[in-house]
Design an enzyme around this catalytic site. Structure first.
Site, PDB file in Angstrom:
ATOM      1  N   ASP A  75      -0.546   4.474   1.089  1.00 58.47           N
ATOM      2  CA  ASP A  75      -0.678   5.665   2.051  1.00 58.47           C
ATOM      3  C   ASP A  75       0.700   4.747   3.139  1.00 58.47           C
ATOM      4  OD1 ASP A  75      -2.393   2.813   2.550  1.00 58.47           O
ATOM      5  OD2 ASP A  75      -3.185   3.951   4.085  1.00 58.47           O
TER       6      ASP A  75
ATOM      7  N   HIS B 201       0.506  -1.285  -0.155  1.00 58.96           N
ATOM      8  CA  HIS B 201      -0.064   0.029  -0.170  1.00 58.96           C
ATOM      9  C   HIS B 201       0.513   1.035  -0.566  1.00 58.96           C
ATOM     10  CE1 HIS B 201       0.560   1.125   4.462  1.00 58.96           C
ATOM     11  NE2 HIS B 201       0.598  -0.223   4.419  1.00 58.96           N
TER      12      HIS B 201
ATOM     13  N   HIS C  28       5.205   3.166  13.293  1.00 63.34           N
ATOM     14  CA  HIS C  28       4.206   3.924  12.718  1.00 63.34           C
ATOM     15  C   HIS C  28       4.567   5.060  14.003  1.00 63.34           C
ATOM     16  CE1 HIS C  28       0.527   1.623  11.105  1.00 63.34           C
ATOM     17  NE2 HIS C  28       0.787   1.909  10.560  1.00 63.34           N
TER      18      HIS C  28
ATOM     19  N   ASP D  86       6.975   0.939   6.201  1.00 60.64           N
ATOM     20  CA  ASP D  86       5.787   1.155   5.976  1.00 60.64           C
ATOM     21  C   ASP D  86       4.675   1.365   5.039  1.00 60.64           C
ATOM     22  OD1 ASP D  86       3.084  -0.188   6.714  1.00 60.64           O
ATOM     23  OD2 ASP D  86       2.809   0.035   8.790  1.00 60.64           O
TER      24      ASP D  86
ATOM     25  N   GLU E  68      -4.611   0.898   3.132  1.00 60.86           N
ATOM     26  CA  GLU E  68      -4.793   0.075   4.424  1.00 60.86           C
ATOM     27  C   GLU E  68      -4.494   0.524   5.413  1.00 60.86           C
ATOM     28  OE1 GLU E  68      -2.485  -2.662   6.819  1.00 60.86           O
ATOM     29  OE2 GLU E  68      -2.101  -0.744   6.712  1.00 60.86           O
ATOM     30  N   GLU E  69      -4.095   2.159   5.826  1.00 67.39           N
ATOM     31  CA  GLU E  69      -3.892   2.822   7.524  1.00 67.39           C
ATOM     32  C   GLU E  69      -5.505   3.239   8.059  1.00 67.39           C
ATOM     33  OE1 GLU E  69      -1.418   1.658   9.051  1.00 67.39           O
ATOM     34  OE2 GLU E  69       0.682   1.166   7.819  1.00 67.39           O
TER      35      GLU E  69
ATOM     36  N   ASP F 288       1.904 -10.682   1.837  1.00 69.39           N
ATOM     37  CA  ASP F 288       1.785  -9.189   1.940  1.00 69.39           C
ATOM     38  C   ASP F 288       2.033  -8.689   3.117  1.00 69.39           C
ATOM     39  OD1 ASP F 288       0.429  -6.554   2.235  1.00 69.39           O
ATOM     40  OD2 ASP F 288      -1.197  -7.468   3.377  1.00 69.39           O
TER      41      ASP F 288
HETATM   42 ZN    ZN Z   1       1.235  -1.028   6.195  1.00 70.19          ZN
END
Ligand code: ZN
Length: 488
Positions: free
Chosen positions: A121, A119, A461, A154, A188-189, A216
């Protein structure tokens, strides 16, 4: 008395002997696959492309969509220009506004295709911590052996590494035996793949495309995270926990003046309900997936840990106690519940009629969203606390097969890329897009080869997200091997 003691001692000795024999009778699950000699990759150019990709602020945001749109458009344009051979060779299908998938047609249409997904985003940078970053969170700086910034890990590293590997293979004239699909989602987030993974899955369903396996993000290469093993451990996620956010509401219909309060207030009733929930967590259990992880890891451990892991029938309770100590390991053993939002009241001398809270559950295999609702109602045991029907529900995923083409291909590609690596199947506690893609695949695996040391866990994150240059190179090599190995 002496006889009894003697008897007890001999039973203990026998038990000890039995556990030791068991410990050494379990042979290693690791297969003997040697790393393939490293070939030269255009790593400098690849790093520049990733670094430029990190600079686009593709922050998932539900509120500020206008300025974000532009960032997503620019990133997609950057991808298009970065990989001209992919653009000219593969079929591209756009989905929603910024998601898309490529199809690289294989020679053998009798083989089921594979799906690699990622992803674009990223989560936002908490403004109160932006000055704590060593380098600009959206600078994509390449310094001290790392690419720094939000998404460097990520999940832009996946997006770029997958595309790098395919561009290289096309350049070499490779045509896969089995078709390869690459799906890139945009959300996704935030909204759990609604416009990305979910919408793309709908297209696959309509076209009757079913995959041999999907790969994934999810699990990682753990370094020094599992006691008793020093070698890097590639954990291949074979199952993902489910997801449910539940609203709780107390509405007494009338508030009042705080000088003459009733014995119980809306906030008080809600709070004691929440506190009952925290006092009664879901019970811990060693499920089949967790047991498989330990079975695979046990033969690779030093004696003490190996002894415990090889005799879970006896030491299961001790292991549970040990895993219970850390939040990250405890989460693997039960359905978790976390109070994430609470609101009620608006003035210091007014009793609010209403109070609300949100509890986020991650549902373990064996439980279900209905089971969570029933249990919650029972624990709250108070008709005044109403459960608001949730709008986002994911049941826990099915467990993907270890004796499958997908698992074997991923495992082989890991071992061909990473020296001295140990491989083991594992569970993934967080949501990933594969909860959607799993519906169109025989097996869904959750793994990307980022190396994570204890100190790195908080970068996820968090502050100072980064990927090392050598690790990024490994990622490209891994996807390259994976596509070549999937041709068989
Ligand atoms: Zn992710």
């Amino acid at each position: 008395m002496k006889k009894v003691l003697l008897f007890a001692l001999s039973v203990l000795l026998l038990l000890l002997l039995f556990t030791i024999v068991r410990t050494f009778s379990v042979s290693s699950f690791q297969s003997k696959i040697e790393p393939i000699p490293e070939e030269n990759l255009p790593i400098d150019a690849a790093l520049r492309r990733l670094s430029a990709g990190v600079r686009f602020k593709t922050v998932s945001s539900l509120t500020d969509t206008k300025s974000n749109s532009n960032e997503f458009l620019l990133l997609n344009e950057h991808l298009r220009k970065s990989y001209p051979l992919i653009e000219s060779t593969l079929k591209k299908t756009k989905v929603s506004n910024f998601s898309f998938f490529y199809e690289w047609e294989g020679k053998n249409q009798n083989l089921k295709p594979i799906l690699l997904c990622a992803h674009t985003d990223v989560v936002d940078v908490d403004p109160s911590t932006s000055n704590l970053w060593t380098h600009d969170p959206f600078g994509g700086e390449i310094r001290d052996g790392f690419v720094w910034g939000r998404g460097a890990w990520d999940d832009k590293s996946s997006v770029f590494a997958i595309l790098e590997s395919i561009e290289i293979l096309i350049q070499r004239g490779h045509v896969p035996e089995r078709s390869v699909f690459i799906a890139i989602g945009q959300d996704e987030e935030t909204i759990y793949g609604k416009l990305g993974a979910k919408a793309i899955t709908e297209v696959f369903k309509k076209r009757n495309i079913r995959f041999e396996y999907v790969l994934d993000e999810g699990q990682i290469i753990a370094e020094g995270l599992i006691p008793g093993i020093e070698k890097p451990i590639a954990l291949i996620g074979i199952a993902g926990k489910g997801y449910l956010s539940l609203g709780l509401e107390v509405d007494l219909k009338e508030g009042g003046h705080s000088s003459m309060p009733p014995k119980e207030t809306a906030i008080g009733i809600l709070s004691s309900g929440l506190s009952r929930m925290e006092e009664n967590p879901f019970p811990l259990s060693l499920g089949d997936v967790q047991k498989t992880t330990f079975q695979w890891l046990a033969p690779e451990m030093k004696f003490g840990s190996r002894w415990i892991m090889s005799n879970l029938w006896l030491f299961g309770p001790i292991l549970k106690l040990r895993l219970n100590e850390k939040n990250s390991t405890r989460a693997q053993l039960h359905t978790t519940s976390a109070i994430t939002k609470i609101s009620g009241g608006f003035k210091d001398n007014v009793l609010p009629a209403n109070a609300e809270a949100t509890v986020n559950f991650r549902i373990l295999q064996g439980d279900s969203h209905q089971g969570v609702l029933n249990r919650t109602e029972k624990i709250l045991n108070d008709k005044r606390i109403r459960l608001i029907p949730p709008d986002t529900i994911f049941e826990p995923s099915s467990v993907s097969k270890i004796d499958s083409v997908g698992f074997e291909t991923i495992r082989r590609s890991i071992q061909e890329t990473i020296k001295d690596v140990i491989v083991a199947p594992a569970i993934v506690s967080a949501y990933t897009d594969s909860l959607h893609y799993g519906a169109v695949a025989d097996n869904a695996f959750r793994f990307f080869p980022v190396r994570v040391k204890p100190d790195d866990v908080k970068r996820f994150h968090g502050i100072d997200e980064r990927i090392s240059i050598s690790n990024y190179e490994e990622m490209i090599r891994f996807y390259l091997r994976l596509i070549l190995n999937s041709s068989n």
